[in-house]
Enzyme design. Structure first.
Site, PDB file in Angstrom:
ATOM      1  CG  HIS A  96      -1.816   1.202   1.315  1.00  0.00           C
ATOM      2  ND1 HIS A  96      -3.161   1.091   1.586  1.00  0.00           N
ATOM      3  CD2 HIS A  96      -1.592   2.524   1.154  1.00  0.00           C
ATOM      4  CE1 HIS A  96      -3.713   2.285   1.599  1.00  0.00           C
ATOM      5  NE2 HIS A  96      -2.772   3.180   1.339  1.00  0.00           N
TER       6      HIS A  96
ATOM      7  CG  HIS B 248      -0.787   7.134  -0.843  1.00  0.00           C
ATOM      8  ND1 HIS B 248      -2.026   7.265  -1.420  1.00  0.00           N
ATOM      9  CD2 HIS B 248      -0.979   6.465   0.315  1.00  0.00           C
ATOM     10  CE1 HIS B 248      -2.931   6.708  -0.634  1.00  0.00           C
ATOM     11  NE2 HIS B 248      -2.335   6.203   0.425  1.00  0.00           N
TER      12      HIS B 248
ATOM     13  CE  LYS C 176      -7.924   2.022  -0.688  1.00  0.00           C
ATOM     14  NZ  LYS C 176      -6.708   2.474  -0.047  1.00  0.00           N
TER      15      LYS C 176
ATOM     16  CG  HIS D 196      -9.765   4.111   3.621  1.00  0.00           C
ATOM     17  ND1 HIS D 196      -8.581   4.809   3.719  1.00  0.00           N
ATOM     18  CD2 HIS D 196     -10.521   4.523   4.686  1.00  0.00           C
ATOM     19  CE1 HIS D 196      -8.625   5.602   4.778  1.00  0.00           C
ATOM     20  NE2 HIS D 196      -9.796   5.450   5.374  1.00  0.00           N
TER      21      HIS D 196
ATOM     22  CG  HIS E 250      -4.765   1.993   5.899  1.00  0.00           C
ATOM     23  ND1 HIS E 250      -6.111   1.872   6.159  1.00  0.00           N
ATOM     24  CD2 HIS E 250      -4.663   2.713   4.767  1.00  0.00           C
ATOM     25  CE1 HIS E 250      -6.770   2.497   5.212  1.00  0.00           C
ATOM     26  NE2 HIS E 250      -5.928   3.007   4.351  1.00  0.00           N
TER      27      HIS E 250
ATOM     28  CG  ASP F 146      -1.506   4.719   4.156  1.00  0.00           C
ATOM     29  OD1 ASP F 146      -1.568   5.193   3.005  1.00  0.00           O
ATOM     30  OD2 ASP F 146      -2.299   5.033   5.065  1.00  0.00           O
TER      31      ASP F 146
HETATM   32  C1  NCD Z   1      -3.558   8.918   2.372  1.00  0.00           C
HETATM   33  C2  NCD Z   1      -3.159   9.997   1.373  1.00  0.00           C
HETATM   34  O1  NCD Z   1      -2.619  11.026   1.785  1.00  0.00           O
HETATM   35  O2  NCD Z   1      -3.372   9.806   0.160  1.00  0.00           O
HETATM   36  N1  NCD Z   1      -3.555   9.485   3.700  1.00  0.00           N
HETATM   37  C3  NCD Z   1      -3.439   8.814   4.860  1.00  0.00           C
HETATM   38  O3  NCD Z   1      -3.565   9.424   5.926  1.00  0.00           O
HETATM   39  N2  NCD Z   1      -3.208   7.529   4.884  1.00  0.00           N
HETATM   40  C4  NCD Z   1      -4.871   8.343   2.009  1.00  0.00           C
HETATM   41  C5  NCD Z   1      -5.212   7.060   2.733  1.00  0.00           C
HETATM   42  O4  NCD Z   1      -4.603   6.021   2.503  1.00  0.00           O
HETATM   43  O5  NCD Z   1      -6.128   7.099   3.564  1.00  0.00           O
HETATM   44 ZN    ZN Z   2      -3.177   5.088   1.858  1.00  0.00          ZN
END
Ligand code: NCD
Ligand code: ZN
Length: 357
Positions: free
Chosen positions: A25, A27, A111, A148, A186, A259
């Site tokens: 996971h 970003h 997702k 999520h 998460h 995450d």
């Molecule tokens: C994530 C993001 O910033 O894209 N933020 C987070 O707090 N984890 C989004 C997510 O996975 O919820």
């Molecule tokens: Zn995330």
């Protein structure tokens, strides 16, 4: 004859070699931020599930192909890294497009963001019956759903949103579509740990680096700590301990999804600060510390490198990664990007473990 005392010496380990880890996971963002954060992941990880919550989101197979091309275009030289793409499920998602993207090997998961649950989730699902057809198709073709897991109802306390999601949304979906393979992402509560443990092998969960380290006091006591604010928000200490126990338990249904979610400092340090912790640079040293603390260093490889591929039906990585323990090895506190500085997650202790060059 005198008694022979047996003195047990603690086993000191100062080096550990694992199969190269994967991040289930992640970003990566886009544009200048993508170019800046990608090397922080490719340095240690072989593969990652790439989140589709861009603006606009990655909705179709064509969007995923274009995003993957943008990632490959800024891949560091000599990196051996495969981005595993996902699509953002909406009430308009076309099941045929999903099936085609899966059949071609382009995507590894869908997702599900409940609408409004987190950063860039406005296009997420509000009416779960409207995605029933896509979920059934995914169950048929064996494409996992990454969830999520938080409800967004205004009357549900933010600290209860995960456990209420399990009862009201996730469990009904899994009962109606028992063949659907689901990753609860998460996870932050003992409720989620218990729910996963009680389920069959069609359900797994990712655990982040930061949720193994911080509880809600770390965010709120002694002054607010915006860099510890993420979603789902960290819960009370008993939940953190349940996550540590699950992560270090050798139960293959729990694996790493960092995450890692970079936001620039102005976006974090704001009257309405963004959610997300940036953990890509120091996740592996932090995890070595956690697993050593839990006298479970020998289980680190399962959590970071074996359980995830098993769930996704992928081979484990052949390459390895070595961590060594020595004197404190501080990493840069901030990553400089063309969009601004991004603060690296501070675990609150010295990092004695480091990844060998
Ligand atoms: C994530 C993001 O910033 O894209 N933020 C987070 O707090 N984890 C989004 C997510 O996975 O919820
Ligand atoms: Zn995330």
């Amino acid at each position: 004859m005198g008694r022979t005392d047996c003195v047990i010496q603690p086993l000191m380990t100062d080096q550990i070699t694992l199969r190269r880890p994967d991040d289930w996971h992640l970003h990566l963002r886009d544009g200048a931020m993508l170019a800046a954060v990608l090397p922080e992941t490719t340095r240690h990880f072989a593969r990652a599930i790439i989140m589709p919550n861009l603006v606009p989101p990655v909705l179709t197979g064509a969007d995923a192909a274009a995003y993957k091309a943008r990632i490959m275009a800024v891949m560091p030289a000599r990196a051996d890294f495969t981005p595993l793409m996902t699509l953002y499920l909406t009430e308009e998602t076309d099941a045929d497009d999903v099936a085609a993207a899966h059949a071609s090997g382009l995507i590894s998961a869908m997702k599900l963001y409940p609408a409004g649950a987190t950063t860039n989730s406005a296009s997420g699902v509000a009416d779960f019956d409207k995605v029933r057809g896509v979920l059934e198709r995914m169950a048929e073709i064996g494409l996992p759903l990454c969830v999520h897991g938080e409800v967004t109802d205004a009357d549900i306390d933010i600290f209860d949103r995960e456990s209420v999601f399990i009862d009201r949304v996730l469990d009904p979906i899994r009962r109606k579509t028992p063949d659907l393979r689901v990753v609860m992402e998460h996870i932050t509560t003992s409720d989620a740990v218990d729910y996963v443990k009680a389920a069959n092998n069609n359900l797994a969960a990712t655990i982040t680096t930061h949720h193994l380290i911080i509880n809600r006091n770390d965010i709120l006591v002694g002054g607010i700590k915006p860099h510890y604010y993420c979603l789902p928000v960290a819960k009370r200490e008993s939940h953190r301990l349940a996550l540590r126990s699950a992560a270090t338990s050798a139960d293959a249904r729990f694996f790493l999804g960092t995450d890692s979610a970079p936001h620039t400092d102005p976006n974090k340090l704001s009257a309405c600060g963004c959610a997300g912790c940036f953990t890509a640079p120091n996740t592996m040293p932090i995890l070595a510390h956690v697993f050593e603390d839990e006298t479970a260093l020998e289980r680190l490889e399962g959590f970071t490198s074996l359980h995830g591929p098993a769930f996704y039906g992928l081979p484990v990585n052949e390459a390895t990664l070595t961590l060594t323990k020595g004197t404190p090895a501080p990493l840069p506190e901030k990553l400089i990007t063309a969009e601004g500085e991004v603060t690296v997650f501070d675990p609150g202790f010295d990092l004695l473990w480091q990844v060998a060059p």
